[in-house]
Design a protein around this motif. Structure first.
Motif, mmCIF file in Angstrom:
data_model
loop_
_atom_site.group_PDB
_atom_site.id
_atom_site.type_symbol
_atom_site.label_atom_id
_atom_site.label_comp_id
_atom_site.label_asym_id
_atom_site.label_seq_id
_atom_site.Cartn_x
_atom_site.Cartn_y
_atom_site.Cartn_z
ATOM 1 N N SER A 8 25.400 18.862 41.263
ATOM 2 C CA SER A 8 25.934 18.880 39.895
ATOM 3 C C SER A 8 25.604 20.180 39.189
ATOM 4 C CB SER A 8 25.362 17.701 39.087
ATOM 5 O OG SER A 8 25.723 16.477 39.662
ATOM 6 N N CYS A 9 24.381 20.649 39.373
ATOM 7 C CA CYS A 9 23.986 21.923 38.753
ATOM 8 C C CYS A 9 24.813 23.079 39.288
ATOM 9 C CB CYS A 9 22.502 22.174 38.999
ATOM 10 S SG CYS A 9 21.426 21.060 38.065
ATOM 11 N N LEU A 10 25.069 23.054 40.598
ATOM 12 C CA LEU A 10 25.870 24.117 41.193
ATOM 13 C C LEU A 10 27.286 24.100 40.658
ATOM 14 C CD1 LEU A 10 24.621 23.939 44.891
ATOM 15 C CD2 LEU A 10 24.241 25.810 43.267
ATOM 16 N N LEU A 11 27.863 22.887 40.485
ATOM 17 C CA LEU A 11 29.224 22.780 39.960
ATOM 18 C C LEU A 11 29.295 23.286 38.523
ATOM 19 C CD1 LEU A 11 30.284 19.303 41.387
ATOM 20 C CD2 LEU A 11 31.199 21.531 42.048
ATOM 21 N N ILE A 12 28.287 22.899 37.713
ATOM 22 C CA ILE A 12 28.250 23.372 36.316
ATOM 23 C C ILE A 12 28.118 24.879 36.288
ATOM 24 C CG2 ILE A 12 26.896 23.369 34.191
ATOM 25 C CD1 ILE A 12 26.190 20.428 34.855
ATOM 26 N N SER A 13 27.257 25.399 37.146
ATOM 27 C CA SER A 13 27.059 26.846 37.204
ATOM 28 C C SER A 13 28.345 27.548 37.577
ATOM 29 C CB SER A 13 25.957 27.165 38.212
ATOM 30 O OG SER A 13 25.812 28.552 38.357
ATOM 31 N N THR A 14 29.105 26.947 38.497
ATOM 32 C CA THR A 14 30.364 27.548 38.920
ATOM 33 C C THR A 14 31.343 27.627 37.765
ATOM 34 O OG1 THR A 14 30.059 26.712 41.141
ATOM 35 C CG2 THR A 14 32.286 27.362 40.525
ATOM 36 N N VAL A 15 31.398 26.563 36.943
ATOM 37 C CA VAL A 15 32.331 26.532 35.820
ATOM 38 C C VAL A 15 31.933 27.562 34.760
ATOM 39 C CG1 VAL A 15 33.196 25.147 33.918
ATOM 40 C CG2 VAL A 15 32.987 24.137 36.187
ATOM 41 N N VAL A 16 30.662 27.570 34.401
ATOM 42 C CA VAL A 16 30.227 28.382 33.275
ATOM 43 C C VAL A 16 30.155 29.863 33.634
ATOM 44 C CG1 VAL A 16 28.324 28.816 31.688
ATOM 45 C CG2 VAL A 16 28.986 26.472 32.217
ATOM 46 N N PHE A 17 29.695 30.171 34.836
ATOM 47 C CA PHE A 17 29.390 31.554 35.148
ATOM 48 C C PHE A 17 30.392 32.209 36.096
ATOM 49 C CE2 PHE A 17 25.201 29.634 34.168
ATOM 50 C CZ PHE A 17 24.961 30.341 33.008
ATOM 51 N N SER A 18 31.498 31.554 36.407
ATOM 52 C CA SER A 18 32.480 32.164 37.303
ATOM 53 C C SER A 18 33.221 33.290 36.604
ATOM 54 C CB SER A 18 33.483 31.116 37.787
ATOM 55 O OG SER A 18 34.228 30.620 36.703
ATOM 56 N N GLN A 19 33.736 34.216 37.379
ATOM 57 C CA GLN A 19 34.528 35.333 36.860
ATOM 58 C C GLN A 19 35.993 34.922 36.875
ATOM 59 O OE1 GLN A 19 33.348 38.716 36.333
ATOM 60 N NE2 GLN A 19 35.348 39.557 35.837
ATOM 61 N N LYS A 20 36.674 35.103 35.754
ATOM 62 C CA LYS A 20 38.110 34.829 35.703
ATOM 63 C C LYS A 20 38.811 36.076 35.213
ATOM 64 C CE LYS A 20 41.813 32.376 36.069
ATOM 65 N NZ LYS A 20 42.278 31.900 37.387
ATOM 66 N N THR A 21 39.827 36.493 35.913
ATOM 67 C CA THR A 21 40.558 37.705 35.570
ATOM 68 C C THR A 21 42.048 37.408 35.508
ATOM 69 O OG1 THR A 21 38.910 39.104 36.643
ATOM 70 C CG2 THR A 21 41.068 40.080 36.235
ATOM 71 N N GLU A 22 42.695 37.873 34.477
ATOM 72 C CA GLU A 22 44.149 37.795 34.339
ATOM 73 C C GLU A 22 44.658 39.165 33.911
ATOM 74 O OE1 GLU A 22 46.188 35.316 34.973
ATOM 75 O OE2 GLU A 22 44.729 33.698 35.296
ATOM 76 N N LYS A 23 45.743 39.607 34.538
ATOM 77 C CA LYS A 23 46.310 40.923 34.226
ATOM 78 C C LYS A 23 47.749 40.765 33.741
ATOM 79 C CE LYS A 23 43.591 43.461 37.696
ATOM 80 N NZ LYS A 23 42.909 44.419 36.797
ATOM 81 N N ILE A 24 48.149 41.702 32.899
ATOM 82 C CA ILE A 24 49.536 41.753 32.443
ATOM 83 C C ILE A 24 49.961 43.209 32.318
ATOM 84 C CG2 ILE A 24 48.817 41.545 30.031
ATOM 85 C CD1 ILE A 24 51.481 40.130 29.493
ATOM 86 N N LEU A 25 51.185 43.501 32.758
ATOM 87 C CA LEU A 25 51.741 44.841 32.717
ATOM 88 C C LEU A 25 52.846 44.926 31.683
ATOM 89 C CD1 LEU A 25 52.082 45.541 36.557
ATOM 90 C CD2 LEU A 25 50.373 46.524 35.018
ATOM 91 N N SER A 26 53.063 46.122 31.168
ATOM 92 C CA SER A 26 54.206 46.376 30.296
ATOM 93 C C SER A 26 55.488 46.337 31.117
ATOM 94 C CB SER A 26 54.051 47.739 29.629
ATOM 95 O OG SER A 26 53.950 48.756 30.614
ATOM 96 N N PRO A 27 56.647 46.230 30.470
ATOM 97 C CA PRO A 27 57.906 46.225 31.226
ATOM 98 C C PRO A 27 58.085 47.429 32.138
ATOM 99 C CG PRO A 27 58.288 45.451 29.001
ATOM 100 C CD PRO A 27 56.853 45.910 29.045
#
Length: 644
Positions: A8-27
């Motif tokens: 459970s601690c590992l799962l919580i750690s994964t949610v809170v401390f994971s890296q999330k990246t989203e990119k967007i480009l101009s036309p």
């Protein structure tokens, strides 16, 4: 059991401390925005053509219902497109096509309350705002502060104007966005306690340029500015609590669901996208329909040179006659008119003006309790009952617009007053100019009867300050790249008196040339321009200069960056219908020879207004080569205009 707990601690750690990246480009794929969520902290960065414009910069805000700047969880991301066309004759371009790619990142704070960040990325512009959901039964919240920031690479230099100290200046009316600029300064030197006004211009070494600002501020939010540079970052900062004599919240109260204003970043390898951007208007919409078709144009006003003593019937007749002689649409009758001319005689003065083909703007003091501004008319604009009664009379006697002065604050309380004045004025067919004011933030499009704001160290300070007279050319070379790049600027310029007073024989000497002054009529953009001409100019100014001023327009179909560097010189081209005007000013102490590229005028013979070595303004014809090139010399503190 221990295994389950550890999992459970590992799962919580994964949610809170994971890296999330989203990119967007101009036309066109040259501009890239990257959103990251790292250890619960949201950030964004900007690259243009592979070069870093903003490094990882903070996002988020703090409310009375929770913190949205840390301990954030990712929910989802959606992408889309915006493609729209609109017409707006009051800005630098009349027909605009806006195309952008969008990224909406939905997030959740530690209390499981959702918010989203919406990015819109066009070819040279990034706009983003926060969108707040309704949280259970909670339908309102107070946004106490934003953590939104801008982290530039270390090679960056700044072009900034300091926020004025609250309740300082004339009659304790500051801040009114009337400070000077420091250019090409190191970020480490940006230590102003009150921060810096929007917009702010930055040069990122050899990477390019960035202009940051905000737009879409209305009665539902406060206006913001930049903090001092601290720990490598500038942050969005809300008004000082001392503004408006300490009355009103420094944050923003919004209903849920609700949105914040847009934060904007305009980028380019050169200054071209900065000068030509329309992002302040691309992302906002009109808040109401115009009650009628409003007419823009030029006007005269006595106060700027002849000052308070001119507020009498006879002098106003002289300025009406001047407006008629110049074929101008308006006269602005400034402070004290109610006491020194009176309402009854004002009605006859308006009739006189109308008989000459001239319409009238009247000045009003916005103040009721916010500061010590005392000029009259007073207590006519600050309450709904008094305002509507006054506007009923204004409509009856044929007044077409108002100049409302002395606001001195960015709190939400003051934003409501701006909007209330504009909305009520539209009901009575009145246009509005604001002075002693904040930066307009998309208002040309949001409010159909809005026609300009001062929010600059404007022409009146040329009368009052030797330092400003000495720096007139310096400041003029900045405005197309900074202040006037994001909104209309009611400067009140084109002073053709040699001395800036009624006698025009001694006293405050003007230090710029006539050609410089003519150039500012084009260089400074505002749909209604109150020029600083005086009745004596009909006899003491060359006819060719008057002829130019009789013809110069105030609304433009297109604006182009030609050349320049803020603080040194600027060359801007504007088109009205089929006619181009190219205007330039030189802020430096030496003559500057430049080679212009004017493809839209190639092979054409143009009229040029320029200065000779003796700083005397002349008119001549010049030929643009078939390649669209033309070499011109600009004299120190001089300027030129090219037109057909």
């Amino acid at each position: 059991m221990k295994y389950i707990y550890l999992l459970s601690c590992l799962l919580i750690s994964t949610v809170v401390f994971s890296q999330k990246t989203e990119k967007i480009l101009s036309p066109d794929k040259n501009l890239e925005v990257t959103f990251t969520l790292n250890k619960g902290i949201p950030n964004y960065s900007i690259n243009y053509k592979g070069k870093q414009i903003l490094e990882d910069s903070p996002l988020g805000f703090i409310t009375n219902s929770g913190d949205f700047s840390k301990d954030i969880n990712f929910v989802k991301a959606t992408k889309g497109e915006v493609n729209k066309q609109y017409n707006q004759v009051k800005i630098k371009q009349s027909n605009i096509e806006y195309k952008a790619n969008t990224l909406k990142v939905t997030l959740q704070n530690g209390d499981e309350k959702e918010m989203a960040i919406l990015f819109q990325v066009s070819d040279n512009d990034v706009a983003f705002r926060y969108e707040l959901s309704k949280w259970g039964d909670t339908r309102t919240c107070i946004i106490k502060k934003e953590t939104t920031g801008y982290k530039f690479p270390s090679v960056t230099t700044s072009f900034l104007s300091s926020m004025m100290n609250p309740m300082s200046g004339f009659a304790r009316t500051a801040p009114s966005y009337e400070s000077g600029y420091v250019v090409d300064a190191s970020m480490e030197s940006n230590t102003s306690k009150e921060g810096y006004v929007f917009p702010g211009l930055f040069r990122i070494g050899d990477h390019g340029w960035a202009l940051i600002s905000e737009t879409g501020v209305n009665s539902q939010y406060c206006a913001s500015h930049l903090s001092a540079y601290s720990n490598g970052v500038y942050t969005v900062t809300y008004p000082n609590e001392k503004e408006n004599d300490g009355f009103g919240s420094v944050g923003a109260q919004i209903g849920l669901p609700g949105v914040t204003p847009w934060r904007t970043v305009t980028v380019g390898e050169t200054l071209e996208p900065i000068v030509e951007t329309t992002i302040p208007f691309d992302v906002v919409e009109p808040l109401y329909k115009p009650s009628q078709e409003y007419k823009y144009g030029r006007g005269t006003w006595s106060w700027i040179v002849w000052q308070d003593n001119s507020m009498n019937y006879e002098d106003q007749v002289k300025y009406i006659d001047l407006a008629a002689a110049m074929n101008y649409e308006y006269i602005l009758i400034d402070a004290w008119w109610d006491e020194r001319i009176g309402y009854e005689k004002m009605e006859s003065l308006i009739k006189y003006a109308n008989a000459k083909g001239v319409d009238v703007f009247l000045w009003y003091n916005s103040n009721g309790a916010a500061n010590d501004a005392f000029m009259t008319p007073l207590n006519k604009m600050n309450t709904a009952i008094a305002r509507k009664e006054e506007m009923k009379w204004l409509k009856k006697v044929g007044v077409k617009g108002l100049k409302v002065d002395f606001f001195g604050g960015d709190k939400q309380e003051t934003m409501r007053l701006y909007e209330d004045i504009l909305s009520d004025a539209n009901d009575y067919g009145l246009m509005i100019i604001f002075h002693g004011t904040t930066l307009p933030r998309g208002w040309e499009k949001m409010y159909p009867n809005y026609v300009g704001s001062e929010a600059v160290l404007a022409s009146e300070m040329l009368i009052f300050s030797q330092d400003v007279r000495e720096k007139e050319a310096y400041y003029a070379s900045l405005h197309p790249f900074i202040r006037n790049a994001v909104g209309s600027m009611e400067f009140g310029g084109v002073l053709l008196n040699k001395y800036l007073n009624k006698g025009n024989s001694k006293g405050q000497k003007r230090l710029t040339t006539d050609a410089f002054q003519l150039a500012t009529a084009v260089l400074f953009q505002n749909p209604v321009q109150m020029f600083a001409l005086t009745p004596n100019n009909l006899n003491d100014v060359p006819d060719f200069e008057l002829d130019f001023m009789k013809e110069v327009p105030t609304i433009w179909d297109e604006t182009k960056f030609i050349d320049g560097y803020p603080g040194k010189y600027s060359v801007i081209a504007r088109r009205h219908g089929n006619k181009w005007y190219v205007a330039a000013v030189n802020a430096e102490d030496k003559a500057k020879k430049i080679k212009l590229k004017l493809p839209m005028l190639k092979g054409q013979t143009l009229i040029m207004y320029n200065d000779n070595k003796n700083r005397e303004t002349y008119q001549s014809n010049v030929d643009v080569s078939k390649k669209g090139e033309l070499s011109i010399t600009i004299q120190p503190k001089g300027g030129f205009v090219l037109t057909k």
